[in-house]
Design an enzyme around this catalytic site. Structure first.
Site, PDB file in Angstrom:
ATOM      1  CD  GLU A 241      -6.372   1.580   7.648  1.00 30.32           C
ATOM      2  OE1 GLU A 241      -5.561   0.842   6.655  1.00 30.32           O
ATOM      3  OE2 GLU A 241      -5.854   1.764   8.594  1.00 30.32           O
TER       4      GLU A 241
HETATM    5  P1  P53 Z   1      -0.102   0.379   2.210  1.00 27.55           P
HETATM    6  C1  P53 Z   1      -0.910  -4.964   5.424  1.00 27.55           C
HETATM    7  C2  P53 Z   1      -1.980  -5.503   4.972  1.00 27.55           C
HETATM    8  C3  P53 Z   1      -3.331  -4.591   5.253  1.00 27.55           C
HETATM    9  C4  P53 Z   1      -3.251  -3.535   5.835  1.00 27.55           C
HETATM   10  O1  P53 Z   1      -1.111  -0.400   3.167  1.00 27.55           O
HETATM   11  C5  P53 Z   1      -1.841  -2.830   5.907  1.00 27.55           C
HETATM   12  C6  P53 Z   1      -0.610  -3.522   5.787  1.00 27.55           C
HETATM   13  C7  P53 Z   1       0.582  -2.836   5.759  1.00 27.55           C
HETATM   14  O2  P53 Z   1       1.153  -2.360   4.712  1.00 27.55           O
HETATM   15  O3  P53 Z   1      -1.646  -1.537   6.510  1.00 27.55           O
HETATM   16  C8  P53 Z   1      -3.021  -0.725   6.809  1.00 27.55           C
HETATM   17  O4  P53 Z   1       0.145   1.715   2.705  1.00 27.55           O
HETATM   18  C9  P53 Z   1      -2.332   0.438   7.418  1.00 27.55           C
HETATM   19  C10 P53 Z   1      -2.362   1.778   6.723  1.00 27.55           C
HETATM   20  C11 P53 Z   1      -1.721   1.459   5.523  1.00 27.55           C
HETATM   21  C12 P53 Z   1      -2.707   0.936   4.881  1.00 27.55           C
HETATM   22  O5  P53 Z   1      -3.210  -0.391   5.121  1.00 27.55           O
HETATM   23  O6  P53 Z   1       1.244  -0.702   2.537  1.00 27.55           O
HETATM   24  O7  P53 Z   1      -3.295   0.570   8.820  1.00 27.55           O
HETATM   25  O8  P53 Z   1      -1.382   2.559   7.461  1.00 27.55           O
HETATM   26  O9  P53 Z   1      -1.118   2.622   4.905  1.00 27.55           O
HETATM   27  C13 P53 Z   1      -2.674   0.298   3.540  1.00 27.55           C
HETATM   28  O10 P53 Z   1      -0.622   0.103   0.825  1.00 27.55           O
END
Ligand code: P53
Length: 470
Positions: free
Chosen positions: A368
């Site tokens: 990611e």
């Molecule tokens: P969103 C926190 C910090 C880093 C990654 O996040 C995180 C989170 C939780 O919010 O989550 C991951 O959608 C996760 C995904 C998520 C993505 O990062 O809050 O593995 O499910 O959607 C982005 O902007």
């Protein structure tokens, strides 16, 4: 190179095909600065953005065709546990759920896209929360192993790359309700003290690590070619200054956030954590058998997410420097931040890759990375998301430097949410990561039609040149 999503954030169809509710199905929509609420079950009249999400469940064929046009070599998604075991504790799986992923994986493979699968991505069956208290209950190890064995056996010739628990270390932030609930289905007793919350988190994480190790061992028996990794949310924690106490605070903070990776990769608890458990006098159920299990289930690679870096100052906490993710982090004045306050730091990705690789000497998989932003739709339907291209280019450049100059072994790269989906943290639609735009707003209005942003053609070229043309 590919792209990453998670079942609960795009599939929708939350009660279709025999699916049961998961922890994601009882979280309302929040917004920037407003946390999502966790309700007691699904309550009529509340806005649950994951229930429909972007309706991938019904549209996956057209979507996979678009992914193929984008040129994805691999597609990271999760298998929604509740499609396979709607309550989590059944003896027999739900055939309709299994068939859905057979069809999805066939569709991907037919289009030259290799599925990369996360087993647990914030999708614990809600029934396991209400009946068992989530992962603080040892029984969940067996439920998870049964789920994993079922899907690994079923898809053994379709899926080679697996990950066990998504961002297992988010729950290091145990003072907020979000991460312990999404990671582990934990709800803390009313008025639980900080120490009680922390102890419960460590217990749940331990059972997850044991469950993960069992699944690694089992997976290698099901198919010796499987590559099974962990998944760590990497936000490196820098000292605010070169003051020695700041440096020590950063070191301790890194230990509290990343010990999970030590256990996954090395198969045992690090001494710094044992010393911490002793000092805190935590009463944790860690058996000799667990210790053996952990040693026998070391992961093959390190999957990790990277969005941002953190910084910390010592806050006069010598000699223990006990870390509170909720209170101790400070702004880094050398970097900019996104609208959601996520600090943009491409060099931090190179630093993180070095940190992981020096420490473990295992292949890395960046599963990611991305930039959540508000996109403006032009009158002619186009979207000029140069900011997203800039963010990703800078990170891919850092990644190349890590491989070329630092000798890091990198398996792959899958940017997050390459098709717009529901934000995990806020439940918003308008925090978008995609190259593919989805017509839907925070209130759930929109045609769900897909269209290409400027970043689509850009990423097409990036994949086609394996990152040479940015
Ligand atoms: P969103 C926190 C910090 C880093 C990654 O996040 C995180 C989170 C939780 O919010 O989550 C991951 O959608 C996760 C995904 C998520 C993505 O990062 O809050 O593995 O499910 O959607 C982005 O902007």
């Amino acid at each position: 190179m590919g792209g990453a999503v998670a079942a609960h954030q795009l599939e929708g169809g939350w009660n279709a095909g025999g699916k049961g509710p998961s922890v994601a199905d009882v979280m309302t929509a929040g917004s920037n600065g407003v946390e999502r609420r966790i309700t007691d079950g699904v309550i009529a009249g509340e806005n649950y953005p994951n229930h429909e999400a972007i309706d991938f469940y019904h549209r996956y064929k057209e979507d996979v065709a678009l992914f193929a046009e984008l040129g994805l070599n691999c597609f990271r998604t999760s298998i929604a546990w509740t499609r396979i075991f709607p309550n989590g504790d059944e003896e027999e799986p739900n055939e309709e759920g299994l068939q859905f992923y057979d069809d999805l994986f066939d569709e991907c493979l037919k289009n030259g896209i290799e599925p990369v699968i996360t087993l647990s991505h914030f999708e614990l069956p809600y029934h396991l929360v209400t009946e068992y208290g989530g992962f603080k209950n040892r029984k969940l190890i067996d439920f998870f192993v049964r789920f994993a064995e079922t899907v690994m056996t079923r898809y053994k010739d379709k899926v080679k790359y697996w990950m066990t628990f998504n961002e297992i270390n988010n729950q290091a932030n145990f003072m907020r309700d979000f991460a312990p609930f999404t990671n582990s289905g934990l709800k803390f007793p009313e008025g639980a003290s900080d120490v009680e919350r922390e102890e419960i988190m460590y217990q749940a994480a331990h059972y997850e690590l044991v469950a993960s190790a069992k699944v690694v061992e089992l997976g290698h028996k099901i198919n010796p070619n499987f590559q099974i990794g962990c998944m760590i949310a990497m936000c490196p924690i820098y000292p605010e200054s070169c003051k020695p106490e700041d440096m020590m605070a950063a070191t301790v903070a890194m230990q509290r956030r990343y010990w999970f990776a030590d256990v996954h990769v090395r198969g045992h608890y690090p001494n710094y954590l044992k010393a911490y458990f002793n000092r805190k006098a935590f009463k944790l159920d860690i058996t000799d058998e667990d210790i053996t299990t952990l040693a026998n289930g070391c992961v093959d690679y390190i999957g990790f997410s990277y969005y941002m870096s953190f910084a910390i100052k010592d806050h006069d906490k010598a000699p223990f420097f006990d870390y509170s993710e909720d209170k101790d982090l400070v702004k880094n004045k050398f970097v900019e931040a996104s609208e959601w306050g996520w600090q943009i730091d491409p060099l931090g990705l190179r630093w993180s890759m070095s940190w992981f690789y020096e420490r473990y000497e295992k292949p890395l998989f960046i599963v990611e990375n991305g930039f959540g932003a508000v996109d403006e739709l032009e009158p002619d339907g186009t979207i000029h998301d140069q900011y997203r291209i800039d963010y990703l280019s800078a990170h891919i450049k850092a990644m190349k430097e890590s491989v070329e100059y630092d000798g890091v072994d990198l398996m792959g790269y899958t940017p997050w949410g390459f098709i717009d989906l529901v934000s995990a943290g806020t439940g918003e639609m308008k925090k978008r990561y995609g190259f593919i735009y989805v017509d839907k707003d925070n209130d759930g209005n929109g045609s769900l039609a897909r269209s290409k942003k400027d970043s689509f053609a850009w990423y097409q070229k990036v994949i086609a040149t394996n990152g040479e043309k940015l």
